[in-house]
Scaffold this motif. Structure first.
Motif, PDB file in Angstrom:
ATOM      1  N   SER B  44       0.817  -1.135   0.024  1.00 45.47           N
ATOM      2  CA  SER B  44       0.094   0.004   0.025  1.00 45.47           C
ATOM      3  C   SER B  44       0.829   1.255   0.216  1.00 45.47           C
ATOM      4  CB  SER B  44      -0.807  -0.178   1.146  1.00 45.47           C
ATOM      5  OG  SER B  44      -1.766   1.087   1.096  1.00 45.47           O
ATOM      6  N   GLY B  45       0.591   2.189  -0.784  1.00 42.66           N
ATOM      7  CA  GLY B  45       0.991   3.541  -0.703  1.00 42.66           C
ATOM      8  C   GLY B  45       2.481   3.332  -1.714  1.00 42.66           C
ATOM      9  N   LYS B  48       0.720   2.436  -6.985  1.00 45.76           N
ATOM     10  CA  LYS B  48       0.239   1.739  -7.996  1.00 45.76           C
ATOM     11  C   LYS B  48      -0.817   2.625  -8.647  1.00 45.76           C
ATOM     12  CE  LYS B  48      -1.058  -1.612  -5.275  1.00 45.76           C
ATOM     13  NZ  LYS B  48      -0.456  -1.153  -3.937  1.00 45.76           N
ATOM     14  N   SER B  49      -1.965   3.087  -7.794  1.00 45.67           N
ATOM     15  CA  SER B  49      -3.008   3.893  -8.299  1.00 45.67           C
ATOM     16  C   SER B  49      -2.398   5.283  -8.885  1.00 45.67           C
ATOM     17  CB  SER B  49      -4.074   4.230  -7.052  1.00 45.67           C
ATOM     18  OG  SER B  49      -4.494   3.149  -6.665  1.00 45.67           O
ATOM     19  N   THR B  50      -1.459   5.844  -8.354  1.00 41.79           N
ATOM     20  CA  THR B  50      -1.026   6.992  -9.040  1.00 41.79           C
ATOM     21  C   THR B  50      -0.620   6.562 -10.365  1.00 41.79           C
ATOM     22  OG1 THR B  50      -0.207   7.522  -7.026  1.00 41.79           O
ATOM     23  CG2 THR B  50       0.743   8.847  -8.789  1.00 41.79           C
TER      24      THR B  50
HETATM   25  N1  LIG Z   1      -3.809  13.466  -3.825  1.00 42.49           N
HETATM   26  C1  LIG Z   1      -2.834  13.211  -3.414  1.00 42.49           C
HETATM   27  N2  LIG Z   1      -2.056  14.139  -2.334  1.00 42.49           N
HETATM   28  C2  LIG Z   1      -1.006  13.666  -1.720  1.00 42.49           C
HETATM   29  N3  LIG Z   1      -0.419  12.546  -1.709  1.00 42.49           N
HETATM   30  C3  LIG Z   1      -1.013  11.419  -2.403  1.00 42.49           C
HETATM   31  C4  LIG Z   1      -2.058  11.778  -3.156  1.00 42.49           C
HETATM   32  N4  LIG Z   1      -2.509  10.800  -3.748  1.00 42.49           N
HETATM   33  C5  LIG Z   1      -1.536   9.799  -3.584  1.00 42.49           C
HETATM   34  N5  LIG Z   1      -0.724  10.439  -2.358  1.00 42.49           N
HETATM   35  C6  LIG Z   1       0.295   9.655  -1.886  1.00 42.49           C
HETATM   36  O1  LIG Z   1       1.343   8.856  -2.963  1.00 42.49           O
HETATM   37  C7  LIG Z   1       1.683   7.823  -2.585  1.00 42.49           C
HETATM   38  C8  LIG Z   1       1.141   6.669  -3.424  1.00 42.49           C
HETATM   39  O2  LIG Z   1      -0.216   6.565  -3.415  1.00 42.49           O
HETATM   40  P1  LIG Z   1      -1.195   5.509  -4.286  1.00 42.49           P
HETATM   41  O3  LIG Z   1      -2.495   5.728  -4.070  1.00 42.49           O
HETATM   42  O4  LIG Z   1      -0.506   5.504  -5.551  1.00 42.49           O
HETATM   43  O5  LIG Z   1      -0.614   4.190  -3.563  1.00 42.49           O
HETATM   44  P2  LIG Z   1      -1.305   2.777  -4.016  1.00 42.49           P
HETATM   45  O6  LIG Z   1       0.029   1.826  -4.500  1.00 42.49           O
HETATM   46  O7  LIG Z   1      -2.396   2.623  -4.969  1.00 42.49           O
HETATM   47  O8  LIG Z   1      -1.714   2.040  -2.667  1.00 42.49           O
HETATM   48  P3  LIG Z   1      -3.137   1.261  -2.017  1.00 42.49           P
HETATM   49  O9  LIG Z   1      -2.436  -0.240  -2.466  1.00 42.49           O
HETATM   50  O10 LIG Z   1      -3.295   1.440  -0.832  1.00 42.49           O
HETATM   51  O11 LIG Z   1      -4.061   1.689  -3.007  1.00 42.49           O
HETATM   52  C9  LIG Z   1       1.278   7.381  -1.369  1.00 42.49           C
HETATM   53  O12 LIG Z   1       2.215   7.817  -0.285  1.00 42.49           O
HETATM   54  C10 LIG Z   1       0.069   8.554  -0.967  1.00 42.49           C
HETATM   55  O13 LIG Z   1      -0.049   8.861   0.269  1.00 42.49           O
END
Ligand SMILES: Nc1ncnc2c1ncn2[C@@H]1O[C@H](COP(=O)(O)OP(=O)(O)OP(=O)(O)O)[C@@H](O)[C@H]1O
Ligand SMILES: [Mg+2]
Lengths: 412, 237
Positions: B44-45, B48-50
Motif C-alpha cells: 500500500s502506498g 500503483k494507483s498513481t
Molecule cells: N492526492 C494526493 N495528495 C498527496 N499525496 C498523495 C495523493 N495521492 C496519493 N498520494 C500519495 O502517493 C503515494 C502513492 O499513493 P497510491 O494511491 O498510488 O498508492 P497505492 O499503491 O495505490 O496504495 P493502495 O494499495 O493502498 O491503494 C502514497 O504515499 C500516497 O499517500
C-alpha cells in the motif's frame, strides 16, 4: 462531444429524479415571475384606465378657466384679487373663436343647484352651455335632444340631464318631457346625456345637468356680478398637434385683452393631452416600481436555484468524477449542470407566467380595470427567468466542471 | 517490430503536502506492448494507483514522458485528455461506479454518449457488450437489482463499449468474494485472448498470477518486472 438531445435528456432525468425538490426549487422563480407579470399587468391596466378616462373628457381640447395657475399644476384664484373669478367673458370666447385651427369654442357657466322632480331631490352641478359644448366635449345625447341656438338665446327653461341625474330623479319614468324644479324654477327635460363614467380623477362626469348658458346666467347663478362672465371656455382644435400652438395663441390673446403680462395671468389654459401624459407617466413609474419590487423575489428564486444546484453538485461529485473518467469534457459537465439550472428556472418562468396572468385577471376584474398583458412582456418574463437560470446556475456548473476526477471518484 | 502501446520514460509524480514532498512515482520507465496482460502489485502506498491514474489520463505526470497509443499524456489539455479517456481507455473500478438510477444498458451506453454515437448504434453496441459479459438477460435491471459480480460485469461492458485500446482495472476484484473474483478474472483472460490489452492493479497473488506479466512496485519505483510462466497463466484459465 455530447449530442444536444442527450444533454437535454440527462437534465430532464436529473430533475425528474427528485421531483419534489425540483418543484420547490422552481417555486422561487414561479412566485417571482408570477408577481412581476401580475404587478406589471395591474399597473398597465391602471395606466390604460387613466388614459381612457382622461380622454373621455374630450379630445383635442383646451380648457380656459379664470385664475392663475400656481406651482405644481393646481388651479387657484390669485389671492385677494377681486374679480379674478370673473375674468373670462363671452367676448373672450368670441375672440378665441377667431384663432386659426380652432374648430369649436364653448363658453360655459357652472352653478350648484338643487333639482326636484317626483318628490325626489338631487343636488348637482348645472352647467350653462351653448349647443357647441357637446361637440367640444365629444359628448352624445342618449335620449331626446340638445337645445338649439334659439332656445339658448331666448333663455328657455329646458335642461339636458346627465345619466346619473336622470337615474336619481327618474328611476322608473322616461324623463323626456317631464318637468323638474331647478332652484325653484320649473324646467322641461328635453334630453339625457350618454354616460361618460368616472373621470381620471375619480369624479362622476355624469353627475351634471346642462341648461342654456343664458338661462343659467339669468335664472340660476343670478348672483354673478357681471352678466357676460363665464366660468370656463372649452376650445377644440382641428388636431392634437395644434394644441400647443393654439394654447400659446389663446394666452397671448387673453393677455392682450386683459392687459396682463406673462406671470400675472388672471386665467389658465389647461391642455388635456399634457395632463394625460403626466398622469400616464405617473402610473408608468408606479408600474415599474411594482415590477421592480417583484423582480427582487425573482432574484431570491435565483438564489434558491443556486443553493440547490450547489447541493446537487456536492451530492453527485462521484457521478461527475465517473463521467469525466468515461470521457466527459469540462464543457460537457458545465453544460449538463447549467442546463439543469436553466430548465428549472424556465419551467418556473412558464408556470409563473400562467399564474401571473391568472392573478392579473383576478385583480383587474376586482378593481374593474382593463386587463393589459403585452405579449412581449410575457416573452420577456420567460427570457428573464432563463437569464436567472444562467446567472445563478453558472457558478455551481463551473464548480462541477472544475472538479478533479480523481478526488471526485474517491469521494463517498 | 510495432511500437508498444504504452511507453513510459522516467515518470515522476510529486505530491506536495505543505513542506513535505511525496514522490509517488520516482523515475519509472517501462513499455507495454499491444495485447499484453500486465498485473501491477506492491504494498500500500507504493504508487500503483498513481501510475494507473496517469495511464488512464486522469492525471498528468510531474516529470518524464509517457506515450499511449501515440498520445503524449503530459501534453494534452482538458479536452484532449477527455477524448483520450473516452476513446483509448476503458476503466474498471474496485467499487463498480455505476449510476444507480440508470439501467445496465444505459450505464453501458454512457461513454458512447460522450463519443457522440447515435442513440440507435449506442443501444445496439451496449446490448452486444452486455451479452458478451453474460448479462443479456439483465439489460433493463438497475445496479441495486444486480449482484456485485453482475455489477462489475456491467462496468466491464461499459469499459469495453467504446472499443478502447487499453483496459485499466484498479483492484477489480477487491469488493467481490473469491469465487466471483475468479469469474471476473476468467472474463479478463478471455478478453485478453481476444486481443484487449489489460493492465490490472491487485493485492491478490492469485489474480496477479493469472496475468502474463507482473510489475512489482515499492516506494514509487519498479522493483521487479517478470513474465509469468506460460504454464501458470494457461493453467489458471
Ligand atoms: N492526492 C494526493 N495528495 C498527496 N499525496 C498523495 C495523493 N495521492 C496519493 N498520494 C500519495 O502517493 C503515494 C502513492 O499513493 P497510491 O494511491 O498510488 O498508492 P497505492 O499503491 O495505490 O496504495 P493502495 O494499495 O493502498 O491503494 C502514497 O504515499 C500516497 O499517500
Ligand atoms: Mg491504490
Amino acid at each position: 462531444m455530447m449530442r444536444t438531445s442527450d444533454l437535454v435528456a440527462s437534465a430532464g432525468r436529473a430533475l425528474r429524479a427528485n421531483p419534489l425538490r425540483s418543484a420547490l426549487t422552481a417555486l422561487g422563480v414561479i412566485i417571482g415571475v408570477a408577481s412581476v407579470v401580475a404587478m406589471v399587468a395591474l399597473g398597465s391596466g391602471a395606466q390604460a384606465q387613466v388614459e381612457r378616462s382622461i380622454a373621455s373628457l374630450g379630445s383635442n381640447l383646451l380648457i380656459v378657466v379664470p385664475g392663475a395657475q400656481r406651482g405644481g399644476g393646481g388651479v387657484r384664484g390669485a389671492a385677494g384679487a377681486a374679480g379674478n373669478w370673473d375674468s373670462l367673458t363671452l367676448d373672450d370666447a368670441a375672440a378665441i373663436a377667431e384663432i386659426e385651427r380652432v374648430t369649436v369654442v364653448a363658453p360655459s357657466q357652472r352653478a350648484r343647484a338643487q333639482l326636484v322632480a317626483n318628490g325626489l331631490n338631487w343636488n348637482t352641478q348645472v352647467e350653462g352651455v351653448t349647443p357647441a359644448y357637446l361637440e367640444a366635449r365629444d359628448w352624445r345625447i342618449e335620449q331626446g335632444r340638445m337645445f338649439d341656438e334659439t332656445e339658448e338665446r331666448q333663455a328657455r327653461r329646458v335642461v339636458v340631464l346627465g345619466a346619473t341625474v336622470a337615474r336619481e330623479l327618474f328611476p322608473n319614468v322616461n324623463p323626456i318631457g317631464e318637468s323638474v324644479r331647478v332652484n325653484g324654477g320649473v324646467f322641461e327635460v328635453i334630453g339625457v346625456l350618454a354616460s361618460k363614467g368616472q373621470s381620471g380623477f375619480g369624479m362622476d362626469q355624469d353627475d351634471v345637468t346642462l341648461a342654456p348658458l343664458t338661462t343659467v346666467k339669468r335664472r340660476i347663478s343670478g348672483r354673478s356680478r357681471r352678466a357676460d362672465t363665464v366660468s370656463q371656455i372649452s376650445v377644440k382644435t382641428a388636431s392634437e398637434d395644434d394644441l400647443g400652438v393654439v394654447q400659446e395663441q389663446v394666452e397671448t390673446l387673453l393677455r392682450q385683452r386683459h392687459r396682463t403680462r406673462p406671470g400675472e395671468d388672471d386665467f389658465t389654459v389647461q391642455n388635456l393631452s399634457s395632463i394625460t401624459q403626466t398622469a400616464a407617466q405617473t402610473t408608468q413609474v408606479f408600474t415599474y416600481l411594482l415590477g421592480g419590487i417583484s423582480a427582487v423575489s425573482l432574484l431570491v428564486g435565483g438564489i434558491g436555484i443556486m443553493n440547490i444546484m450547489l447541493v446537487s453538485v456536492t451530492e453527485r461529485t462521484r457521478e461527475i468524477g465517473l463521467r469525466k473518467a468515461l470521457g466527459a469534457r469540462q464543457s460537457d459537465i458545465l453544460h449538463q449542470f447549467g442546463l439543469e439550472a436553466v430548465a428549472l428556472s424556465v419551467a418556473g418562468g412558464v408556470v409563473g407566467l400562467a399564474l401571473g396572468v391568472l392573478g392579473a385577471w383576478l385583480m383587474t376584474s376586482l378593481f374593474s380595470l382593463p386587463l393589459v398583458i403585452a405579449p412581449q412582456n410575457a416573452l420577456l418574463a420567460i427570457a428573464f427567468s432563463g437569464l436567472v437560470g444562467v446567472l445563478f446556475g453558472a457558478y455551481p456548473a463551473w464548480r462541477a466542471a472544475r472538479l478533479d476526477p480523481i478526488e471526485a471518484l474517491r469521494r463517498e | 517490430m510495432a511500437p508498444p502501446l504504452i511507453e513510459a520514460a522516467d515518470l515522476v509524480k510529486l505530491y506536495r503536502m505543505g513542506d513535505e514532498t511525496v514522490r509517488a512515482l520516482d523515475s519509472v520507465s517501462f513499455a507495454i506492448p499491444r495485447g499484453d496482460y500486465c498485473a501491477i502489485v506492491g504494498p500500500s502506498g507504493s504508487g500503483k494507483s498513481t501510475l494507473m491514474n496517469i495511464l488512464g489520463g486522469l492525471d498528468t505526470p510531474t516529470g518524464g514522458r509517457i506515450v499511449i497509443d501515440g498520445a503524449d499524456i503530459g501534453a494534452l489539455d482538458d479536452a484532449g485528455l477527455a477524448q483520450f479517456r473516452n476513446r483509448t481507455i476503458g476503466f474498471v473500478f474496485q467499487s463498480f461506479n455505476l449510476l444507480a438510477r440508470q439501467t445496465a444498458l444505459e450505464n453501458v451506453e454512457l461513454p458512447m454518449i460522450y463519443a457522440g454515437v447515435t442513440p440507435k448504434e449506442r443501444r445496439e453496441r451496449a446490448a452486444q457488450m452486455l451479452t458478451r459479459v453474460g448479462l443479456g438477460e439483465r439489460m433493463s435491471h438497475r445496479p441495486t437489482q444486480l449482484s456485485g459480480g453482475q455489477q462489475q460485469r456491467v462496468a466491464i461492458a461499459r469499459a469495453l463499449s467504446g472499443r478502447p485500446a487499453l483496459l485499466l482495472a484498479d483492484e477489480p476484484t477487491g469488493a467481490l468474494d473469491s469465487q466471483t473474483g475468479k469469474d471476473i478474472m476468467a472474463l479478463f483472460a478471455e478478453l485478453n485472448r481476444e486481443g484487449v490489452t489489460i493492465v490490472i492493479v491487485t493485492h491478490d497473488h492469485e489474480v496477479a498470477a493469472a496475468a502474463k506479466r507482473t510489475i512489482e512496485m515499492r516506494d514509487g519505483r519498479i522493483v521487479s518486472d517478470t513474465q509469468n510462466t506460460r504454464a501458470r497463466h494457461d493453467a489458471h484459465v
